[in-house]
Design a protein around this motif. Structure first.
Motif, PDB file in Angstrom:
ATOM      1  N   LEU A 186      44.507  40.293  41.420  1.00 23.93           N
ATOM      2  CA  LEU A 186      43.285  40.442  40.636  1.00 23.93           C
ATOM      3  C   LEU A 186      43.517  40.049  39.181  1.00 23.93           C
ATOM      4  O   LEU A 186      44.417  40.557  38.519  1.00 23.93           O
ATOM      5  N   ALA A 187      42.672  39.160  38.676  1.00 24.09           N
ATOM      6  CA  ALA A 187      42.691  38.792  37.261  1.00 24.09           C
ATOM      7  C   ALA A 187      41.520  39.483  36.581  1.00 24.09           C
ATOM      8  O   ALA A 187      40.368  39.269  36.940  1.00 24.09           O
ATOM      9  N   TRP A 188      41.811  40.335  35.636  1.00 24.92           N
ATOM     10  CA  TRP A 188      40.755  41.053  34.931  1.00 24.92           C
ATOM     11  C   TRP A 188      41.224  41.369  33.515  1.00 24.92           C
ATOM     12  O   TRP A 188      42.421  41.345  33.227  1.00 24.92           O
ATOM     13  N   GLN A 189      40.283  41.628  32.652  1.00 22.03           N
ATOM     14  CA  GLN A 189      40.589  41.944  31.269  1.00 22.03           C
ATOM     15  C   GLN A 189      40.196  43.388  30.970  1.00 22.03           C
ATOM     16  O   GLN A 189      39.084  43.801  31.283  1.00 22.03           O
ATOM     17  N   PRO A 190      41.085  44.152  30.369  1.00 23.00           N
ATOM     18  CA  PRO A 190      40.725  45.524  29.990  1.00 23.00           C
ATOM     19  C   PRO A 190      39.743  45.501  28.830  1.00 23.00           C
ATOM     20  O   PRO A 190      39.579  44.479  28.156  1.00 23.00           O
ATOM     21  N   PRO A 191      39.090  46.605  28.570  1.00 24.89           N
ATOM     22  CA  PRO A 191      38.182  46.672  27.422  1.00 24.89           C
ATOM     23  C   PRO A 191      38.914  46.396  26.113  1.00 24.89           C
ATOM     24  O   PRO A 191      40.122  46.626  26.005  1.00 24.89           O
TER      25      PRO A 191
END
Length: 217
Positions: A186-191
């Protein structure tokens, strides 16, 4: 670490039932019987607790929990702790064992939540188990937390949305710690303002520990 790896049914499957949000953290005993959670540190060190025989509840290696709490070793566990998608509550129980002042478990599946409540009673430990969908719980009145465990069902797009709810809903203290575990691909960006402190890849999972930095006034 949760063991919910796909939507194909047990052991990792998720349905659209209330159990869809239930956590799946556990530790099978490696010698002797199946279905035991072994606490590894603090007041309840070496205590063994039964795990409900429920589809989707699968092992979490001791070494992953041990690594996480080594990362947090310099912290005093007096903060309010929130364990989302709690399942067996392994991470929240570890924090409780190490002196957390207040622990809240959020678990959607009624039988799993009941089993966690029984294990707390066995330990003689005080904590609160919220029988609730995580999204619904985070939509309610917020109480800032110093440490949050987030290990949602894999491959359902829940991690990023839940992190945003935590950040935008007032659930985090200014310098809160947030542990997030996702599927490895999973590629995601934290806040914004979440700084990566440590990370670990193990099998199908990618574990990250973030430290929140409050936005500038």
């Amino acid at each position: 670490m949760n063991r919910r790896r796909s939507q194909r049914g047990a052991p990792g499957g998720r349905a659209t039932s209330p159990a869809a949000d239930s956590g799946r953290r556990g530790q099978r005993a490696s010698h002797g019987g199946r279905g035991e959670l072994r606490l590894i540190g603090g007041e309840f060190r070496r205590r063994r607790l039964p795990i409900l025989d429920s589809p989707g509840l699968r092992p979490t290696p001791d070494r992953v929990r041990e690594t996480l709490f080594n990362w947090l070793a310099s912290e005093r566990y007096t903060a309010r702790v929130l364990d989302l998608f709690a399942g067996t509550g392994a991470l929240g129980l570890e924090a409780l064992s190490r002196g957390a002042g207040e622990v809240h478990f959020v678990e959607a599946a009624a039988p799993v939540a009941a089993a966690l409540t029984r294990n707390l009673a066995t330990l003689g430990a005080e904590a609160t188990v919220h029988r609730s969908d995580v999204a619904a719980y985070l939509a309610g009145p917020a109480a800032p937390c110093g440490l949050v465990f987030l290990d949602p069902p894999f491959r359902q797009g829940l991690a990023a949305a839940t992190c945003e709810r935590l950040e935008q809903g007032g659930w985090l203290e200014p310098h809160a710690w947030i542990y997030v575990e996702t599927e490895h691909e999973l590629a995601w960006q934290p806040p914004p303002g979440w700084q990566l402190h440590r990370e670990l890849r193990a099998g199908d999972s990618h574990a990250r520990l973030f430290r929140r930095t409050p936005p500038e006034a």
